[in-house]
Design a protein around this motif. Structure first.
Motif, mmCIF file in Angstrom:
data_model
loop_
_atom_site.group_PDB
_atom_site.id
_atom_site.type_symbol
_atom_site.label_atom_id
_atom_site.label_comp_id
_atom_site.label_asym_id
_atom_site.label_seq_id
_atom_site.Cartn_x
_atom_site.Cartn_y
_atom_site.Cartn_z
ATOM 1 N N GLU A 237 -28.794 55.393 -17.400
ATOM 2 C CA GLU A 237 -29.824 56.388 -17.129
ATOM 3 C C GLU A 237 -31.177 55.682 -17.111
ATOM 4 O OE1 GLU A 237 -29.785 59.705 -19.720
ATOM 5 O OE2 GLU A 237 -27.604 59.978 -19.658
ATOM 6 N N VAL A 251 -31.426 53.254 -20.088
ATOM 7 C CA VAL A 251 -30.695 53.798 -21.235
ATOM 8 C C VAL A 251 -29.214 53.488 -21.029
ATOM 9 C CG1 VAL A 251 -30.170 55.833 -22.607
ATOM 10 C CG2 VAL A 251 -32.409 55.613 -21.512
ATOM 11 N N PRO A 253 -25.233 52.672 -23.118
ATOM 12 C CA PRO A 253 -24.491 52.769 -24.381
ATOM 13 C C PRO A 253 -24.419 51.406 -25.064
ATOM 14 C CG PRO A 253 -22.982 52.840 -22.517
ATOM 15 C CD PRO A 253 -24.368 52.895 -21.940
ATOM 16 N N LYS A 257 -23.717 54.300 -29.163
ATOM 17 C CA LYS A 257 -24.729 55.324 -28.949
ATOM 18 C C LYS A 257 -25.736 54.826 -27.906
ATOM 19 C CE LYS A 257 -27.496 53.709 -32.880
ATOM 20 N NZ LYS A 257 -28.119 54.115 -34.167
ATOM 21 N N PRO A 258 -26.395 55.771 -27.200
ATOM 22 C CA PRO A 258 -27.358 55.370 -26.163
ATOM 23 C C PRO A 258 -28.563 54.650 -26.773
ATOM 24 C CG PRO A 258 -26.720 57.685 -25.935
ATOM 25 C CD PRO A 258 -26.216 57.228 -27.266
ATOM 26 N N GLN A 259 -29.038 53.651 -26.053
ATOM 27 C CA GLN A 259 -30.210 52.903 -26.509
ATOM 28 C C GLN A 259 -31.052 52.528 -25.296
ATOM 29 O OE1 GLN A 259 -29.527 49.941 -29.494
ATOM 30 N NE2 GLN A 259 -31.247 48.710 -28.879
ATOM 31 N N SER A 260 -32.370 52.607 -25.472
ATOM 32 C CA SER A 260 -33.302 52.288 -24.386
ATOM 33 C C SER A 260 -33.623 50.800 -24.387
ATOM 34 C CB SER A 260 -34.591 53.108 -24.534
ATOM 35 O OG SER A 260 -34.324 54.491 -24.482
#
Length: 597
Positions: A237, A251, A253, A257-260
């Motif tokens: 994303e 963004v 995974p 968990k999602p991380q920027s």
């Protein structure tokens, strides 16, 4: 009707406006700094990939000129396979094989392995088709037989100027990823290499490998790279920062968990790839928060100072007006009262001046106390870093002598040890902060014998310089504990260093390290032959800022060590040994038997 002033809403609005402006400027500066560091990392990774992969581009073409290879290729058999295996080992590549004009493999270096290529049809691969036309080939794909990713270089094997076979060299890409995983652990950067169809072919993050950045279906030509399965989207994303809408984040995974991430890219045209270096966006958050906090405190101080000066000016004007009225009344009555009034005004002015000087003196004392505290903490940090830096200097001097004597293997081992010490220095700085704030460390099963040997390796130069003998008693089978290797090694190094320093004035200097296996715990006993510890100091040695040394340190080492041990559900105690000297007892829970390391 008098006008009602409302300064608070105006000040609040001005504060919010300036806070947003400060956040934007700070974020812009932080992002520029992060991108600059990421660009440096990108250049290093690109150079590493070009070297590790590009240096084999001409290997098949050079090998096809071998007269022995041409002779053996005319009568394929075990001798040809053995010769290919020798070439493969010498070149340090994954596989080396020959393909006939029909696309079938008739000789390979991996005939003794389960995924042998012998008899496999690789005629559909572009690098084979190109070589059959008399040209060199290049291709990257997921292995049809081995299931491992690789880069393929091919060259035609000529017989009377006609293509009789194709020689293919396959390079394994996992060593590149393994190397970059170690680099990422130090630099806080990650990387990925994508192909023309946005497929992630290389990455130091395992979860990103063999995925796609987009949901679009790849072309038929690109699908041939991954015959064993369809690549799933990685879940990318793209978002924009509310402080800087022109700044785009990825963004992805990461660790469940999602991380920027902040990204910088570079094309590798010789391979048809795009290199992307990703830096976690949250790395800028602490500095941004500190900047906003500093601005808020500065703004609040300015507002308070302005209000104080305004109120003081108002009161001063009121006092002057009152004094003038009083003077007019007093002058009309008596001259003595007027003189007393002027004297009163002078006293008030002197009192205000005295109050101002007192406030300034108090501020100077507060500032001096702050500087003294900063100086003390800096001295303690220097003490904590002294031992790794000394060991690093010793390793550097030894490595220089080894290089002069062409002792390459020993020098390489020293360089690895120096890399570990550099990691150690970074860990020590983090541990210095841990005394006031608990840090999240990664625990893993660790053999105690190896931890003790690693810690002794760090203090060994110090022992030689101080003429201290080491006496080591380790069990034959090492017990295993669940801990963070760097933190637990720091505890051992700290205790060992204290023991060495305690024997500075001793005639017989011996440091004894014993590892004892118990049913549910393991003990590490470290004993020196120094003067021991005063009985009334035994309960204080683990207190923060307590130290028996008059010149060095702030006494944080043992306090931090006990905090680390307590976080591992263990204990750290000290006692005077009956035969003399101090003895530290480190006790940690043992991992269950049968654990695989």
């Amino acid at each position: 009707m008098p006008r009602v002033r409302r300064p608070i809403p105006l000040l609040l609005a001005l504060y919010l406006l300036m806070l947003v402006l400060c956040a934007m400027l700070t974020q812009s500066w932080l992002l520029h700094s992060v991108e600059q560091k990421a660009s440096e990392q990108r250049a290093m990774i690109a150079a590493f990939i070009r070297y590790e992969i590009g240096r084999y581009a001409s290997l098949p073409q050079e090998l096809t000129g071998s007269v022995l290879l041409q002779q053996l290729a005319r009568t394929p058999g075990a001798e040809l396979n053995d010769y290919l295996k020798q070439l493969q080992r010498s070149a340090n590549i994954a596989d080396l094989y020959l393909v006939d004009s029909s696309g079938l493999v008739f000789a390979s270096s991996n005939t003794d392995q389960p995924h042998s290529y012998l008899g496999k049809d690789f005629g559909f691969r572009p690098y084979v088709q190109r070589a059959l036309l008399g040209q060199t080939g290049y291709y990257y794909a997921l292995g049809h037989t081995s299931g491992r990713r690789g880069v393929y270089y091919s060259a035609p094997l000529l017989n009377n100027k006609a293509v009789s076979a194709v020689l293919v060299a396959k390079l394994d890409l996992e060593p590149i990823e393994n190397h970059q995983q170690e680099v990422a652990g130090l630099s806080n950067h990650h990387f990925m290499v994508t192909g023309p169809s946005q497929d992630i072919f290389l990455s130091d993050v395992e979860a990103w490998r063999l995925t796609r950045l987009t949901d679009a279906s790849p072309s038929i030509q690109e699908q041939q790279r991954y015959l064993t399965g369809q690549l799933a989207p990685v879940g990318l994303e793209q978002r924009r920062s509310w402080l800087q809408p022109w700044q785009q984040y990825w963004v992805l995974p990461y660790r469940g968990k999602p991380q920027s991430f902040i990204t910088v890219q570079q094309e590798l045209p010789e391979f048809g790839w795009v290199l992307t270096v990703l830096t976690p966006a949250h790395s800028t958050v602490p500095n941004l928060l500190w900047a906003l906090l500093a601005f808020s405190l500065l703004y609040l101080s300015a507002v308070l100072l302005f209000g104080l000066r305004r109120e003081r000016r108002k009161r001063h004007q009121q006092l002057l007006a009152h004094n003038q009225q009083l003077e007019q009344r007093v002058i009309a009555r008596t001259k003595d009262l007027a003189d007393s009034n002027r004297q009163l005004i002078r006293q008030i002015e002197r009192r205000e001046q005295t109050e101002s000087e007192l406030a300034q003196t108090q501020q100077e004392l507060i500032q001096a106390e702050r500087l003294a505290t900063i100086g003390a903490l800096s001295a303690s940090l220097n003490h904590e870093l002294n031992q790794p830096l000394t060991a690093l200097n010793s390793y550097a001097q030894t490595t220089e002598k080894m290089l002069d004597k062409s002792m390459w293997q020993d020098a390489r081992q020293n360089l690895k040890a120096m890399q570990q010490l550099v990691q150690r220095l970074s860990a020590i700085v983090a541990q210095f902060k841990d005394f006031s704030r608990k840090s999240a460390s990664k625990s893993e099963p660790l053999p105690v014998n190896k931890l003790v040997m690693d810690a002794l390796g760090i203090v060994h130069p110090h022992c030689q310089q101080a003429q201290v003998r080491l006496r080591l008693q380790l069990p034959e089978q090492s017990p295993v504990v669940l801990a963070d290797a760097i933190q637990l090694e720091q505890v051992l190094v700290n205790i060992l260093t204290n023991g060495i320093q305690a024997m500075a004035a001793s005639a017989d200097k011996e440091l004894t390290v014993t590892v004892r296996q118990q049913p549910d715990a393991v003990q590490v006993l470290i004993r020196d032959q120094g003067p021991g510890i005063e009985p009334h100091h035994l309960e204080k040695v683990f207190e923060a800022f307590f130290s028996t040394k008059q010149r060095d340190g702030l006494g944080l080492g043992l306090a931090i060590s006990r905090r680390i041990v307590h976080s591992l559900h263990g204990t750290l105690q000290v006692r005077n040994h009956p035969k003399g000297g101090a003895e530290f007892v480190l006790s940690l829970p043992v991992q269950p038997t049968g654990l695989t390391l």
